[in-house]
Design a protein around this motif. Structure first.
Motif, PDB file in Angstrom:
ATOM      1  N   LEU A  23     -15.978  -2.307   5.337  1.00  0.00           N
ATOM      2  CA  LEU A  23     -15.072  -2.600   6.445  1.00  0.00           C
ATOM      3  C   LEU A  23     -15.237  -1.574   7.555  1.00  0.00           C
ATOM      4  O   LEU A  23     -15.257  -1.915   8.748  1.00  0.00           O
TER       5      LEU A  23
ATOM      6  N   GLN B  76     -17.403   0.067  17.462  1.00  0.00           N
ATOM      7  CA  GLN B  76     -16.546  -0.374  18.570  1.00  0.00           C
ATOM      8  C   GLN B  76     -16.280   0.806  19.509  1.00  0.00           C
ATOM      9  O   GLN B  76     -15.887   1.879  19.063  1.00  0.00           O
TER      10      GLN B  76
ATOM     11  N   ILE C 145      -7.148  -5.311  15.333  1.00  0.00           N
ATOM     12  CA  ILE C 145      -8.261  -4.685  16.044  1.00  0.00           C
ATOM     13  C   ILE C 145      -8.675  -5.537  17.244  1.00  0.00           C
ATOM     14  O   ILE C 145      -8.900  -5.015  18.350  1.00  0.00           O
ATOM     15  N   ASP C 146      -8.758  -6.834  17.063  1.00  0.00           N
ATOM     16  CA  ASP C 146      -9.086  -7.718  18.191  1.00  0.00           C
ATOM     17  C   ASP C 146      -8.047  -7.613  19.304  1.00  0.00           C
ATOM     18  O   ASP C 146      -8.393  -7.604  20.495  1.00  0.00           O
TER      19      ASP C 146
ATOM     20  N   GLN D 289     -18.226  -2.197   9.587  1.00  0.00           N
ATOM     21  CA  GLN D 289     -18.049  -3.376  10.436  1.00  0.00           C
ATOM     22  C   GLN D 289     -17.446  -3.015  11.792  1.00  0.00           C
ATOM     23  O   GLN D 289     -17.753  -3.648  12.813  1.00  0.00           O
ATOM     24  N   PHE D 290     -16.605  -1.969  11.815  1.00  0.00           N
ATOM     25  CA  PHE D 290     -15.870  -1.638  13.044  1.00  0.00           C
ATOM     26  C   PHE D 290     -16.286  -0.311  13.688  1.00  0.00           C
ATOM     27  O   PHE D 290     -15.851  -0.014  14.802  1.00  0.00           O
TER      28      PHE D 290
ATOM     29  N   SER E 285     -14.178  -2.011  -1.005  1.00  0.00           N
ATOM     30  CA  SER E 285     -14.409  -2.658   0.294  1.00  0.00           C
ATOM     31  C   SER E 285     -14.313  -1.712   1.483  1.00  0.00           C
ATOM     32  O   SER E 285     -14.666  -2.085   2.597  1.00  0.00           O
TER      33      SER E 285
ATOM     34  N   THR F 120      -4.088  -8.584   8.227  1.00  0.00           N
ATOM     35  CA  THR F 120      -3.904  -8.505   9.678  1.00  0.00           C
ATOM     36  C   THR F 120      -4.890  -7.551  10.348  1.00  0.00           C
ATOM     37  O   THR F 120      -4.829  -7.360  11.565  1.00  0.00           O
ATOM     38  N   LEU F 121      -5.809  -6.972   9.576  1.00  0.00           N
ATOM     39  CA  LEU F 121      -6.718  -5.963  10.112  1.00  0.00           C
ATOM     40  C   LEU F 121      -7.516  -6.477  11.300  1.00  0.00           C
ATOM     41  O   LEU F 121      -7.482  -5.888  12.390  1.00  0.00           O
ATOM     42  N   GLN F 122      -8.253  -7.556  11.112  1.00  0.00           N
ATOM     43  CA  GLN F 122      -9.087  -8.083  12.189  1.00  0.00           C
ATOM     44  C   GLN F 122      -8.229  -8.500  13.384  1.00  0.00           C
ATOM     45  O   GLN F 122      -8.602  -8.261  14.545  1.00  0.00           O
ATOM     46  N   LYS F 123      -7.104  -9.084  13.105  1.00  0.00           N
ATOM     47  CA  LYS F 123      -6.213  -9.539  14.174  1.00  0.00           C
ATOM     48  C   LYS F 123      -5.725  -8.364  15.025  1.00  0.00           C
ATOM     49  O   LYS F 123      -5.724  -8.433  16.266  1.00  0.00           O
TER      50      LYS F 123
ATOM     51  N   ILE G  27      -8.026   0.752   6.915  1.00  0.00           N
ATOM     52  CA  ILE G  27      -9.237   0.160   6.349  1.00  0.00           C
ATOM     53  C   ILE G  27      -9.135   0.333   4.840  1.00  0.00           C
ATOM     54  O   ILE G  27      -9.215   1.453   4.324  1.00  0.00           O
TER      55      ILE G  27
END
Length: 378
Positions: free
Chosen positions: A147, A154, A115-116, A150-151, A143, A110-113, A98
């Motif tokens: 960030l 989860q 984690i998804d 945001q996660f 940031s 590629t962070l969101q990719k 992060i």
């Protein structure tokens, strides 16, 4: 599921015998052998709990196998998972960064990719190991906190580490080491390096302290295990403990490791450090911390095969007094307890049947079979 003719590595001893699992958990084990025809002959190998990995950067190389190459998420996750289970790792905390030490670093893209992919593959049962999230928070960035927020809710988030790779901090107390490492990694000229160093110092001055306090507070409220990273001094360790850290990742000095252990933080070091015999960055060696009794957890870090190898190397090193069961606990029971995972990490009745069958050939220990909750996955 029944396994005969194995050396069972228990919490404090090794016995020759067999094990039976039912409904995903260990039903019983002992020195006797089953005569049922479906029993697997372990051929005298070691049977140990499934390995638990708290900090692996292995996933990055599959999502970005070369600079500017963006690999499809399903294929990348599948390849990463296959390498984990092939090395006996049944519970994986995939470390995702992060923030980044460099604006526009590939990890940000590629962070969101990633984690998804971790969340979706676990939800659909597409992976063989159990994958969870380790959020590595690079503190000196505007940031980072946003960030993280945001996660942070989860369910897959099991560990958060607080990192500061700015000049003069933790791993880079030495300005010379900082310049050597950063210039080598990012291929910067002296002029570019001077500008980068000024920028990172300014960012750290503005963001590191407030981000550290805010993220730690979020973790305490949510009971998320918190880890320090690269603590170098006793003062660093005392600050980490005050924030609620339970794990000390890669302390860089003996003093920091001793202080962490004394204050109840589980000292985590890299298994590659054990295999190679030294830290690649010139910091305190993991085998030295083992020899003075302050090594609690091993992580494969950047090389998955190092984890099992390191357990047998630690046990063979006469300078530290570790038995093989004690060495195996560095990557099974100890990390499980650090995360509060009381259902795994030991061969004991009622624990998850996450198991590894290992053999030695030509002096090398290798994985032959792996089970997760009694189901063979390798």
């Amino acid at each position: 599921m029944i396994i005969n003719n194995v050396k069972l590595i228990l919490q404090d001893e090794i016995i020759n015998g067999s094990l039976e699992a039912r409904d995903g958990v260990i039903y019983r084990y002992g020195e006797g052998a089953s005569r049922l025809p479906q029993a697997l002959d372990g051929d005298g190998g070691w049977l140990l709990p499934g390995l638990i990995e708290l900090h692996t950067d292995n996933m990055d190389k599959f999502f970005t196998p070369r600079p500017n190459v963006d690999w499809p998420a399903h294929s990348a996750m599948s390849s990463h998972d296959a390498l984990m289970v092939a090395n006996g790792i049944t519970t994986v905390l995939d470390a995702v960064a992060i923030g980044d030490v460099r604006d526009g670093g590939h990890r940000a893209g590629t962070l969101q990719k990633m984690i998804d992919a971790i969340i979706d593959s676990h939800a659909t049962g597409a992976t063989r190991a159990e994958h969870r999230l380790h959020l590595r928070c690079e503190l000196p960035h505007s940031s980072t906190l946003g960030l993280f927020e945001q996660f942070m809710d989860q369910p897959a988030v099991s560990l958060v580490s607080l990192m500061d790779h700015s000049p003069g901090q933790r791993q880079f107390v030495s300005p010379v080491k900082y310049r050597e490492y950063t210039q080598g990694k990012y291929h910067l000229s002296d002029r570019q390096m001077d500008a980068f160093e000024r920028e990172q110092t300014a960012l750290a001055r503005q963001w590191s302290a407030p981000n550290r306090a805010a993220i730690a507070a979020h973790c305490r409220r949510r009971n998320i295990t918190l880890a320090s990273h690269d603590d170098a001094t006793v003062e660093h360790v005392e600050e980490s403990r005050a924030l609620g850290s339970a794990i000390a990742e890669f302390p860089t000095t003996e003093a920091a490791a001793r202080a962490s252990h004394h204050l109840g933080l589980q000292v985590l070091m890299g298994a590659p450090n054990i295999v190679r015999g030294a830290s690649h960055s010139g910091n305190v060696a993991a085998h030295h911390l083992a020899s003075i009794g302050v090594l609690d957890i091993l992580s494969s870090d950047y090389y998955p095969a190092s984890l099992l190898d390191a357990a047998f190397r630690v046990a063979a090193d006469e300078t530290n007094g570790f038995t093989l069961p004690q060495a195996v606990r560095l990557m099974t029971d100890n990390p499980a307890r650090a995360l509060g995972l009381g259902d795994r990490g030991l061969i004991a009745e009622g624990r998850r049947a996450d198991l590894v069958l290992a053999h030695r050939h030509s002096g090398h220990v290798y994985v032959k079979n792996v089970w997760r909750q009694g189901r063979q996955i390798f």
